[in-house]
Design a protein around this motif. Structure first.
Motif, PDB file in Angstrom:
ATOM      1  N   PHE A   1       0.824  -1.213   0.000  1.00 13.03           N
ATOM      2  CA  PHE A   1       0.000   0.000   0.000  1.00 13.03           C
ATOM      3  C   PHE A   1       0.859   1.265   0.000  1.00 13.03           C
ATOM      4  O   PHE A   1       0.524   2.255  -0.649  1.00 13.03           O
TER       5      PHE A   1
ATOM      6  N   LEU B   1       2.062   1.644  -3.557  1.00  7.42           N
ATOM      7  CA  LEU B   1       0.983   2.110  -4.431  1.00  7.42           C
ATOM      8  C   LEU B   1       0.646   3.576  -4.202  1.00  7.42           C
ATOM      9  O   LEU B   1       0.174   4.260  -5.117  1.00  7.42           O
ATOM     10  N   ASN B   2       0.887   4.065  -2.998  1.00 11.50           N
ATOM     11  CA  ASN B   2       0.555   5.452  -2.675  1.00 11.50           C
ATOM     12  C   ASN B   2       1.740   6.409  -2.796  1.00 11.50           C
ATOM     13  O   ASN B   2       1.590   7.605  -2.531  1.00 11.50           O
TER      14      ASN B   2
ATOM     15  N   THR C   1      -1.189  -0.881 -12.406  1.00  9.63           N
ATOM     16  CA  THR C   1      -1.090  -1.364 -11.026  1.00  9.63           C
ATOM     17  C   THR C   1      -2.104  -0.685 -10.116  1.00  9.63           C
ATOM     18  O   THR C   1      -2.343  -1.162  -9.012  1.00  9.63           O
ATOM     19  N   TYR C   2      -2.684   0.397 -10.577  1.00  9.68           N
ATOM     20  CA  TYR C   2      -3.631   1.132  -9.746  1.00  9.68           C
ATOM     21  C   TYR C   2      -5.031   0.541  -9.900  1.00  9.68           C
ATOM     22  O   TYR C   2      -5.859   1.024 -10.661  1.00  9.68           O
ATOM     23  N   ILE C   3      -5.262  -0.528  -9.162  1.00  7.58           N
ATOM     24  CA  ILE C   3      -6.516  -1.269  -9.185  1.00  7.58           C
ATOM     25  C   ILE C   3      -7.084  -1.222  -7.776  1.00  7.58           C
ATOM     26  O   ILE C   3      -6.361  -1.459  -6.809  1.00  7.58           O
ATOM     27  N   TYR C   4      -8.341  -0.944  -7.665  1.00  7.87           N
ATOM     28  CA  TYR C   4      -8.941  -0.909  -6.327  1.00  7.87           C
ATOM     29  C   TYR C   4      -8.875  -2.291  -5.691  1.00  7.87           C
ATOM     30  O   TYR C   4      -9.199  -3.286  -6.331  1.00  7.87           O
ATOM     31  N   PRO C   5      -8.464  -2.338  -4.430  1.00  9.63           N
ATOM     32  CA  PRO C   5      -8.469  -3.633  -3.731  1.00  9.63           C
ATOM     33  C   PRO C   5      -9.900  -4.084  -3.478  1.00  9.63           C
ATOM     34  O   PRO C   5     -10.838  -3.282  -3.550  1.00  9.63           O
ATOM     35  N   PRO C   6     -10.067  -5.365  -3.178  1.00 10.03           N
ATOM     36  CA  PRO C   6     -11.428  -5.829  -2.883  1.00 10.03           C
ATOM     37  C   PRO C   6     -11.979  -5.123  -1.648  1.00 10.03           C
ATOM     38  O   PRO C   6     -11.221  -4.704  -0.768  1.00 10.03           O
ATOM     39  N   ALA C   7     -13.272  -4.992  -1.625  1.00  5.98           N
ATOM     40  CA  ALA C   7     -13.922  -4.356  -0.477  1.00  5.98           C
ATOM     41  C   ALA C   7     -13.655  -5.173   0.782  1.00  5.98           C
ATOM     42  O   ALA C   7     -13.569  -6.401   0.730  1.00  5.98           O
TER      43      ALA C   7
ATOM     44  N   TRP D   1      -6.705  -9.917  -6.424  1.00  2.00           N
ATOM     45  CA  TRP D   1      -6.313  -8.522  -6.645  1.00  2.00           C
ATOM     46  C   TRP D   1      -4.806  -8.415  -6.853  1.00  2.00           C
ATOM     47  O   TRP D   1      -4.338  -7.731  -7.771  1.00  2.00           O
TER      48      TRP D   1
END
Length: 132
Positions: free
Chosen positions: A25, A28-29, A97-103, A84
Motif C-alpha cells: 500500500f 501504491l501510494n 497497477t492502480y486497481i482498487y483492492p477488494p472491499a 487482486w
C-alpha cells in the motif's frame, strides 16, 4: 489446539501478511509511483497472502471451537486479496497497477473477534511486534 497455540499460529500467519500488505500500500501510494517497487511489494504480499489462505483453509488445523466460524471468513478474504494481487503482478505499466483492492468484508470483524477470543490485543501493531 490450545488457546495459546492458536494465538501463536494466528499471529505468525497474519502479522507477516499485514506487514507485507503495508509495504504494498505504501508503494501504491508513493508519489511518484515506482513500478518496480510496486511489483516487488506485490510479489512479497502474494507470498504471505498465499500462506494465510493456506493456513486458514487447512481442514487439518483444529482451531478452538469459539473461533472456528471466523476462520473460513479469513480464508475467503485471503483468496479474494490474492486475485487482486495477481492483477497487480500481471500489470505491464505503472498505470495498470492502480486497481482498487477488494472491499473489506467480514474479515475485519472476524479478525477482531478472533483476537478477543484468543486474548490477543486488538492493536495490530503492538500484537505483531514479535512476529515480523
Amino acid at each position: 489446539m490450545t488457546k495459546s497455540e492458536a494465538a501463536d499460529l494466528y499471529l505468525s500467519t497474519v502479522c507477516p501478511n499485514n506487514a507485507a500488505g503495508d509495504v504494498l500500500f505504501q508503494a501504491l501510494n508513493a508519489d511518484p509511483g515506482d513500478f518496480e517497487a510496486i511489483k516487488a511489494a506485490a510479489d512479497a504480499y502474494a507470498s504471505t497472502q498465499t500462506n494465510s489462505a493456506e493456513v486458514f483453509d487447512d481442514p487439518t488445523i483444529l482451531w478452538p471451537e469459539n473461533i472456528r466460524k471466523d476462520i473460513p471468513v479469513m480464508s475467503e478474504d485471503a483468496f479474494s486479496v490474492l486475485s487482486w494481487i495477481a492483477q497487480i503482478e500481471a500489470a505491464t505499466t505503472l498505470e495498470e497497477t492502480y486497481i482498487y483492492p477488494p472491499a473489506i468484508g467480514d474479515a475485519q470483524t472476524s479478525s477482531q473477534r478472533i483476537r478477543s477470543r484468543l486474548g490477543i490485543s486488538s492493536d495490530i501493531v503492538e500484537s505483531c511486534a514479535d512476529y515480523q
